[in-house]
Write a protein that holds these residues in place. Structure first.
Motif, PDB file in Angstrom:
ATOM      1  N   ASP A   1       0.856  -1.180   0.000  1.00 22.98           N
ATOM      2  CA  ASP A   1       0.000   0.000   0.000  1.00 22.98           C
ATOM      3  C   ASP A   1       0.899   1.240   0.000  1.00 22.98           C
ATOM      4  O   ASP A   1       1.894   1.307   0.733  1.00 22.98           O
ATOM      5  CB  ASP A   1      -0.888  -0.025   1.247  1.00 22.98           C
ATOM      6  CG  ASP A   1      -1.951   1.060   1.238  1.00 22.98           C
ATOM      7  OD1 ASP A   1      -1.580   2.254   1.221  1.00 22.98           O
ATOM      8  OD2 ASP A   1      -3.150   0.727   1.259  1.00 22.98           O
TER       9      ASP A   1
ATOM     10  N   LYS B   1       1.481   0.074  10.232  1.00 21.60           N
ATOM     11  CA  LYS B   1       0.672   0.924   9.352  1.00 21.60           C
ATOM     12  C   LYS B   1      -0.350   0.092   8.591  1.00 21.60           C
ATOM     13  O   LYS B   1      -1.500   0.518   8.426  1.00 21.60           O
ATOM     14  CB  LYS B   1       1.585   1.662   8.366  1.00 21.60           C
ATOM     15  CG  LYS B   1       0.852   2.686   7.495  1.00 21.60           C
ATOM     16  CD  LYS B   1       0.247   3.812   8.324  1.00 21.60           C
ATOM     17  CE  LYS B   1      -0.411   4.861   7.437  1.00 21.60           C
ATOM     18  NZ  LYS B   1      -1.012   5.959   8.234  1.00 21.60           N
ATOM     19  N   ALA B   2       0.049  -1.093   8.152  1.00 24.68           N
ATOM     20  CA  ALA B   2      -0.883  -1.977   7.439  1.00 24.68           C
ATOM     21  C   ALA B   2      -2.033  -2.403   8.345  1.00 24.68           C
ATOM     22  O   ALA B   2      -3.188  -2.493   7.901  1.00 24.68           O
ATOM     23  CB  ALA B   2      -0.141  -3.203   6.911  1.00 24.68           C
TER      24      ALA B   2
ATOM     25  N   ARG C   1       0.528   4.069   1.256  1.00 26.59           N
ATOM     26  CA  ARG C   1       0.600   4.698   2.575  1.00 26.59           C
ATOM     27  C   ARG C   1       1.576   3.960   3.491  1.00 26.59           C
ATOM     28  O   ARG C   1       2.234   4.568   4.340  1.00 26.59           O
ATOM     29  CB  ARG C   1      -0.799   4.758   3.201  1.00 26.59           C
ATOM     30  CG  ARG C   1      -1.757   5.679   2.463  1.00 26.59           C
ATOM     31  CD  ARG C   1      -3.195   5.426   2.851  1.00 26.59           C
ATOM     32  NE  ARG C   1      -3.662   4.139   2.349  1.00 26.59           N
ATOM     33  CZ  ARG C   1      -4.904   3.669   2.533  1.00 26.59           C
ATOM     34  NH1 ARG C   1      -5.787   4.409   3.216  1.00 26.59           N
ATOM     35  NH2 ARG C   1      -5.257   2.494   2.044  1.00 26.59           N
TER      36      ARG C   1
ATOM     37  N   GLU D   1      -3.189  -0.603  10.859  1.00 28.11           N
ATOM     38  CA  GLU D   1      -4.020   0.593  11.008  1.00 28.11           C
ATOM     39  C   GLU D   1      -4.969   0.745   9.826  1.00 28.11           C
ATOM     40  O   GLU D   1      -6.168   0.997  10.001  1.00 28.11           O
ATOM     41  CB  GLU D   1      -3.123   1.822  11.121  1.00 28.11           C
ATOM     42  CG  GLU D   1      -3.863   3.147  11.168  1.00 28.11           C
ATOM     43  CD  GLU D   1      -2.938   4.345  11.048  1.00 28.11           C
ATOM     44  OE1 GLU D   1      -3.325   5.317  10.374  1.00 28.11           O
ATOM     45  OE2 GLU D   1      -1.823   4.296  11.612  1.00 28.11           O
ATOM     46  N   ILE D   2      -4.440   0.584   8.617  1.00 29.86           N
ATOM     47  CA  ILE D   2      -5.255   0.724   7.409  1.00 29.86           C
ATOM     48  C   ILE D   2      -6.311  -0.382   7.337  1.00 29.86           C
ATOM     49  O   ILE D   2      -7.480  -0.123   7.017  1.00 29.86           O
ATOM     50  CB  ILE D   2      -4.354   0.693   6.157  1.00 29.86           C
ATOM     51  CG1 ILE D   2      -3.451   1.935   6.133  1.00 29.86           C
ATOM     52  CG2 ILE D   2      -5.199   0.618   4.885  1.00 29.86           C
ATOM     53  CD1 ILE D   2      -2.361   1.866   5.082  1.00 29.86           C
TER      54      ILE D   2
ATOM     55  N   TYR E   1      -0.591  -6.158   2.442  1.00 24.03           N
ATOM     56  CA  TYR E   1      -0.153  -4.899   1.833  1.00 24.03           C
ATOM     57  C   TYR E   1       1.040  -4.259   2.552  1.00 24.03           C
ATOM     58  O   TYR E   1       1.260  -3.055   2.446  1.00 24.03           O
ATOM     59  CB  TYR E   1      -1.323  -3.914   1.728  1.00 24.03           C
ATOM     60  CG  TYR E   1      -2.527  -4.514   1.042  1.00 24.03           C
ATOM     61  CD1 TYR E   1      -2.592  -4.581  -0.354  1.00 24.03           C
ATOM     62  CD2 TYR E   1      -3.566  -5.066   1.780  1.00 24.03           C
ATOM     63  CE1 TYR E   1      -3.674  -5.163  -0.984  1.00 24.03           C
ATOM     64  CE2 TYR E   1      -4.663  -5.654   1.152  1.00 24.03           C
ATOM     65  CZ  TYR E   1      -4.702  -5.705  -0.231  1.00 24.03           C
ATOM     66  OH  TYR E   1      -5.780  -6.297  -0.852  1.00 24.03           O
TER      67      TYR E   1
ATOM     68  N   GLU F   1      -9.232   0.289   9.577  1.00 24.13           N
ATOM     69  CA  GLU F   1     -10.116   1.343   9.081  1.00 24.13           C
ATOM     70  C   GLU F   1     -10.931   0.910   7.869  1.00 24.13           C
ATOM     71  O   GLU F   1     -12.058   1.371   7.678  1.00 24.13           O
ATOM     72  CB  GLU F   1      -9.278   2.569   8.713  1.00 24.13           C
ATOM     73  CG  GLU F   1      -8.598   3.236   9.902  1.00 24.13           C
ATOM     74  CD  GLU F   1      -7.605   4.305   9.472  1.00 24.13           C
ATOM     75  OE1 GLU F   1      -7.339   4.396   8.248  1.00 24.13           O
ATOM     76  OE2 GLU F   1      -7.112   5.050  10.345  1.00 24.13           O
ATOM     77  N   GLU F   2     -10.369   0.035   7.047  1.00 25.73           N
ATOM     78  CA  GLU F   2     -10.977  -0.272   5.747  1.00 25.73           C
ATOM     79  C   GLU F   2     -11.509  -1.699   5.619  1.00 25.73           C
ATOM     80  O   GLU F   2     -11.969  -2.093   4.548  1.00 25.73           O
ATOM     81  CB  GLU F   2      -9.948  -0.013   4.635  1.00 25.73           C
ATOM     82  CG  GLU F   2      -9.470   1.436   4.586  1.00 25.73           C
ATOM     83  CD  GLU F   2      -8.444   1.689   3.498  1.00 25.73           C
ATOM     84  OE1 GLU F   2      -8.000   0.711   2.856  1.00 25.73           O
ATOM     85  OE2 GLU F   2      -8.087   2.865   3.288  1.00 25.73           O
TER      86      GLU F   2
END
Length: 382
Positions: free
Chosen positions: A19, A252-253, A21, A255-256, A208, A259-260
């Protein structure tokens, strides 16, 4: 994404693109923030603080405590550390392990290695759906059983095992429960406390994040004999300099994904359902695996009379998998599909389609059209 512009990628269970991000989050740790987090100077300790924050974030994602996570190079290493470490630690109780015939090779080959060292392993069969029989599991657990290891989501068929029920059966008879959750983490919500999981393994590159980072969750008070020595990192359970960029990326993965997750499930399941429905309209096709208890991004279909390798070779810009293992130029039928009762010919005729968040309806329609073209009776290969 630029690297997916010229290929229709439906092999997300194999690996995922990073990803953007996630990439942005790790770039500083590949350039300026490069210090070793084990160093005692201020620079190293500042990086160690970032690692601690990431560890806490990843732990929260599966409802674990930060000190219950061991960072590894991936799920394969985590699985090896878990199975070998637990078996050695609890060998005074017994030398019997239970797993499933459809597990990933990381589990099966590790189990075979333990058999050579005097352990006894029961490989549970599966039903034609790919699900285990809980009654058979219950009967298989003995007083000397130290570990039950069952994959959460099968990497080839997407079949989801009843993890909470399995862990309950294991604990009722005094055995530990482990799950390879590589294909589950990041796709569905996982609460290790609610599910009663003692050990859980997963990899970043399935969700990701980059390759080279994995996690072993080890419930507090679960004993584990170290399999790697040299520095005492990760509470002495996995020595080696920490992969800081990988850890930051995985946080970070997570966290994403948190959220998604609901959005991804809704979008990807719709694409998967369309692909599966249309392909199963073709003559001589059959779904491999349970039609209900499976992850939303995966379908495995047998195209009877076809050669999956030939189909893959003819789809130059489409990436899918046939689930076969190629080693030393010897091609073998999928052990997963064989365990579910498929013949060699049926296994060799099967394709796995695993979707991700970067797929579109146009991708799916193109793949459907191409598969229909290649499997029509009068199709002539150029």
């Amino acid at each position: 994404m630029a690297y997916l512009e010229h290929i229709l990628y439906l092999d997300y269970n194999s690996t995922t693109p990073i990803d953007s991000r996630v990439l942005d989050a790790i770039l500083p740790f590949l350039k300026d923030n490069f210090a070793n987090p084990s160093s005692t100077h201020h620079f190293g300790q500042s990086i160690n603080e970032k690692v601690k924050q990431a560890r806490e974030q990843i732990a929260n994602f599966i409802n674990a405590e930060p000190n219950e996570l061991i960072f590894t190079s991936g799920a394969t290493e985590a699985i090896n550390i878990a199975i070998k470490g637990v078996s050695e630690s609890y060998s005074n109780k017994g030398k019997h392990i239970i797993t499933v015939s459809t597990e990933h090779k990381a589990v099966l080959d590790t189990s075979k290695d333990l058999e050579r060292k005097g352990f006894e392993v029961t490989y549970l069969p599966v039903q034609p759906t790919g699900l285990i029989n809980l009654t058979e599991l219950q009967k298989a657990i003995r007083p000397d059983t130290v570990l039950v290891s069952v994959m959460y989501v099968n990497n080839e068929t997407g079949v989801i095992q009843p993890i909470k029920e399995i862990s309950k059966l294991a604990h009722e008879k005094g055995a530990l429960f482990m799950t390879d959750a590589t294909q589950a983490v990041g796709k569905i919500e996982i609460d290790v406390v609610d599910l009663g999981i003692d050990l859980l393994c997963f990899s970043g590159h399935k969700m990701y994040a980059p390759k080279g980072i994995g996690v072993l969750y080890l419930r507090n008070k679960t004993k584990l004999t170290p399999q790697m020595h040299g520095g005492g990192h990760e509470q002495g359970l996995r020595s080696g300099t920490l992969n800081v960029p990988g850890i930051i990326a995985l946080a970070k993965a997570c966290e994403i994904a948190s959220e998604e997750m609901a959005l991804n499930q809704r979008n990807i399941s719709a694409l998967r359902d369309k692909l599966e429905t249309e392909l199963l309209k073709l003559p001589n096709t059959a779904l491999n695996g349970d039609s209900e208890n499976k992850i939303y991004n995966t379908t495995n279909i047998c195209f009877k009379g076809q050669d999956a390798n030939v189909l893959i070779g003819r789809m130059k810009n489409i990436a899918v998998s046939n689930g076969s293992a190629c080693s030393s130029a010897v091609v073998e039928p999928s052990h997963v599909l064989k365990a579910m009762g498929l013949s060699d010919d049926e296994a060799f005729a099967s394709l796995r389609f695993s979707l991700g968040k970067y797929n579109s309806i146009e991708d799916i329609e193109t793949v459907i059209s191409k598969i229909k073209e290649l499997t029509q009776p009068n199709f002539k290969y150029a």
